[in-house]
Design a protein around this motif. Structure first.
Motif, PDB file in Angstrom:
ATOM      1  N   SER A   1      -1.055   3.076  -6.624  1.00 17.89           N
ATOM      2  CA  SER A   1      -0.425   3.149  -5.305  1.00 17.89           C
ATOM      3  C   SER A   1       0.910   2.406  -5.289  1.00 17.89           C
ATOM      4  O   SER A   1       1.016   1.294  -5.804  1.00 17.89           O
ATOM      5  CB  SER A   1      -1.345   2.535  -4.244  1.00 17.89           C
ATOM      6  OG  SER A   1      -0.643   2.335  -3.034  1.00 17.89           O
TER       7      SER A   1
ATOM      8  N   TYR B   1      -2.311   5.394   3.658  1.00 13.38           N
ATOM      9  CA  TYR B   1      -1.288   4.358   3.793  1.00 13.38           C
ATOM     10  C   TYR B   1      -1.005   4.085   5.268  1.00 13.38           C
ATOM     11  O   TYR B   1      -0.358   4.881   5.950  1.00 13.38           O
ATOM     12  CB  TYR B   1      -0.016   4.784   3.077  1.00 13.38           C
ATOM     13  CG  TYR B   1      -0.259   5.172   1.629  1.00 13.38           C
ATOM     14  CD1 TYR B   1      -0.902   4.291   0.768  1.00 13.38           C
ATOM     15  CD2 TYR B   1       0.128   6.409   1.140  1.00 13.38           C
ATOM     16  CE1 TYR B   1      -1.142   4.632  -0.553  1.00 13.38           C
ATOM     17  CE2 TYR B   1      -0.103   6.763  -0.176  1.00 13.38           C
ATOM     18  CZ  TYR B   1      -0.745   5.871  -1.025  1.00 13.38           C
ATOM     19  OH  TYR B   1      -0.987   6.207  -2.331  1.00 13.38           O
TER      20      TYR B   1
ATOM     21  N   HIS C   1       2.125   1.167  -2.652  1.00 16.16           N
ATOM     22  CA  HIS C   1       2.107   0.334  -1.456  1.00 16.16           C
ATOM     23  C   HIS C   1       1.133  -0.844  -1.528  1.00 16.16           C
ATOM     24  O   HIS C   1       1.215  -1.753  -0.711  1.00 16.16           O
ATOM     25  CB  HIS C   1       1.765   1.180  -0.228  1.00 16.16           C
ATOM     26  CG  HIS C   1       2.653   2.368  -0.037  1.00 16.16           C
ATOM     27  ND1 HIS C   1       3.973   2.248   0.340  1.00 16.16           N
ATOM     28  CD2 HIS C   1       2.418   3.703  -0.187  1.00 16.16           C
ATOM     29  CE1 HIS C   1       4.514   3.455   0.429  1.00 16.16           C
ATOM     30  NE2 HIS C   1       3.594   4.350   0.110  1.00 16.16           N
ATOM     31  N   ASN C   2       0.206  -0.835  -2.480  1.00 12.72           N
ATOM     32  CA  ASN C   2      -0.819  -1.877  -2.540  1.00 12.72           C
ATOM     33  C   ASN C   2      -0.320  -3.125  -3.262  1.00 12.72           C
ATOM     34  O   ASN C   2       0.467  -3.046  -4.209  1.00 12.72           O
ATOM     35  CB  ASN C   2      -2.074  -1.348  -3.235  1.00 12.72           C
ATOM     36  CG  ASN C   2      -2.769  -0.286  -2.404  1.00 12.72           C
ATOM     37  OD1 ASN C   2      -2.509  -0.129  -1.212  1.00 12.72           O
ATOM     38  ND2 ASN C   2      -3.662   0.467  -3.030  1.00 12.72           N
TER      39      ASN C   2
ATOM     40  N   ASP D   1      -5.083   1.301 -10.333  1.00 13.19           N
ATOM     41  CA  ASP D   1      -4.462   1.604  -9.045  1.00 13.19           C
ATOM     42  C   ASP D   1      -2.994   1.955  -9.261  1.00 13.19           C
ATOM     43  O   ASP D   1      -2.224   1.140  -9.777  1.00 13.19           O
ATOM     44  CB  ASP D   1      -4.598   0.378  -8.133  1.00 13.19           C
ATOM     45  CG  ASP D   1      -4.156   0.654  -6.704  1.00 13.19           C
ATOM     46  OD1 ASP D   1      -3.687   1.778  -6.420  1.00 13.19           O
ATOM     47  OD2 ASP D   1      -4.266  -0.265  -5.871  1.00 13.19           O
TER      48      ASP D   1
ATOM     49  N   SER E   1      -2.243  12.328  -4.968  1.00 17.94           N
ATOM     50  CA  SER E   1      -2.130  10.943  -5.420  1.00 17.94           C
ATOM     51  C   SER E   1      -3.130  10.634  -6.526  1.00 17.94           C
ATOM     52  O   SER E   1      -3.081   9.549  -7.116  1.00 17.94           O
ATOM     53  CB  SER E   1      -2.345   9.961  -4.253  1.00 17.94           C
ATOM     54  OG  SER E   1      -3.614  10.147  -3.653  1.00 17.94           O
TER      55      SER E   1
ATOM     56  N   TYR F   1      -7.983   6.553  -7.423  1.00 12.85           N
ATOM     57  CA  TYR F   1      -8.356   5.223  -7.915  1.00 12.85           C
ATOM     58  C   TYR F   1      -9.788   4.866  -7.526  1.00 12.85           C
ATOM     59  O   TYR F   1     -10.633   4.580  -8.389  1.00 12.85           O
ATOM     60  CB  TYR F   1      -7.352   4.215  -7.362  1.00 12.85           C
ATOM     61  CG  TYR F   1      -7.731   2.768  -7.501  1.00 12.85           C
ATOM     62  CD1 TYR F   1      -8.064   2.219  -8.735  1.00 12.85           C
ATOM     63  CD2 TYR F   1      -7.721   1.927  -6.384  1.00 12.85           C
ATOM     64  CE1 TYR F   1      -8.396   0.871  -8.849  1.00 12.85           C
ATOM     65  CE2 TYR F   1      -8.028   0.588  -6.487  1.00 12.85           C
ATOM     66  CZ  TYR F   1      -8.371   0.063  -7.721  1.00 12.85           C
ATOM     67  OH  TYR F   1      -8.698  -1.267  -7.819  1.00 12.85           O
TER      68      TYR F   1
END
Length: 335
Positions: free
Chosen positions: A197, A78, A199-200, A195, A35, A11
């Motif tokens: 992710s 992370y 977790h974001n 993005d 990722s 990203y």
């Protein structure tokens, strides 16, 4: 001549690649796609799928593409997950960086911009973090980033030692480096890049709204104006510009600090983000309230004054701009 972007299919990395191209600099991408996404790398940009632990491949890449400097973004990013996976975190963030520096030394590449993290500060006891604020990381991720910064300093010192030579008897070049610390990177500089992710906060909220679920706030009883956590949220395109500015400064021989904070100076609360999400998307919702997450400090906000002076750091995007660009990019990719 070109600059290597490690993690350039990710990203942030893909936005740095775009910023390098916009600035007329040739990028080369190394990414293991753990990722990242191959489609995030523009056509015509050399791409090598490998992990930085593969020193031979990285060394060959530096040689083949006449690389003069590295923007190092690859890593396991992370913080919460790093507590569960410390060995993996240190391997990907510390051991891999050692291998990268070995490859650079072997090929005479002596310039590096390191993507560090404000996680190096832990929970600071000041309202506004500066570059001089003591570091006290609270996760393996934060520790690994701080070790990365120290690695750069130690390698630079080794090169500066008079008479220091490598195994072949050649002088060890002095490493020129700077590290950029930042917290929450959001938004999109292109509909093709977003993005992903798990977790974001931004992708979590956007994916919840797209699926018809209600986004959640973890804790509303903090000592902040609206009771929710306050953080720096910075637009990814603004961040990319400063990475390129750092690379150009190193290439020009311009003196740089070893560390810069890319901070907003005032911060945004989680509640303000939820309000902006509803306002920009037109989806009216009332966030679910969940308990605090362990270890979440009430406020961490950094000043970006030094970076503004040296690295063209400017908050060019408002919160609504950040939300709108993130929403548009995600909507362009329905899967």
């Amino acid at each position: 001549m070109s600059w290597l972007v490690t993690g350039g299919a990710g990203y942030i990395g893909s936005h740095v690649v775009k910023a390098l191209l916009d600035a007329g600099t040739d990028p080369v991408v190394v990414d293991d796609l753990s990722s990242g996404h191959r489609e995030f790398v523009p056509d015509g940009v050399p791409f090598v799928e490998t992990n930085l632990l593969d020193t031979d491949t990285v060394t060959a890449t530096l040689k083949e593409h006449d690389v003069t400097g590295v923007i190092h973004l690859a890593g396991y990013k992370y913080a919460g997950e790093s507590v569960k996976r410390p060995l993996h975190t240190y391997t990907q963030n510390v051991t891999a960086m050692v291998h990268l520096l070995e490859a650079m030394a072997a090929t005479g590449v002596d310039k590096i911009v390191f993507s560090s993290s404000a996680a190096t500060f832990g929970t600071p006891d000041v309202d506004l973090v500066t570059e001089d604020t003591p570091t006290a990381p609270e996760s393996p991720y934060g520790e690994s980033k701080l070790i990365g910064e120290r690695l750069l300093a130690d390698v630079a010192t080794a090169g500066a030692v008079a008479g220091n030579v490598d195994e072949a008897g050649a002088p060890v070049p002095v490493l020129r480096h700077t590290s950029l610390r930042y917290f929450n990177v959001v938004g999109s500089g292109s509909p093709d890049l977003y993005d992903t992710s798990p977790h974001n906060l931004f992708p979590l909220v956007i994916d919840a709204l797209r699926a018809g679920r209600t986004p959640r706030i973890n804790g509303t009883d903090y000592a902040t104006p609206d009771g929710t956590c306050v953080r720096d949220y910075v637009h990814v395109a603004d961040l990319a510009v400063s990475h390129v500015a750092a690379a150009r400064a190193l290439e020009a021989g311009t003196p740089l600090q070893p560390v810069y904070n890319l901070g907003s100076g005032d911060g945004v609360s989680v509640r303000q983000i939820m309000d902006a999400m509803a306002r920009v998307t037109g989806i009216d919702f009332t966030p679910e309230i969940a308990p605090r997450r362990p270890g979440d400090p009430a406020r961490i906000v950094a000043t970006g004054e030094a970076a503004a002076r040296d690295l063209d750091w400017v908050m060019r995007h408002s919160l609504d701009d950040m939300v709108a660009s993130a929403w548009e990019a995600r909507q362009a990719h329905p899967s």
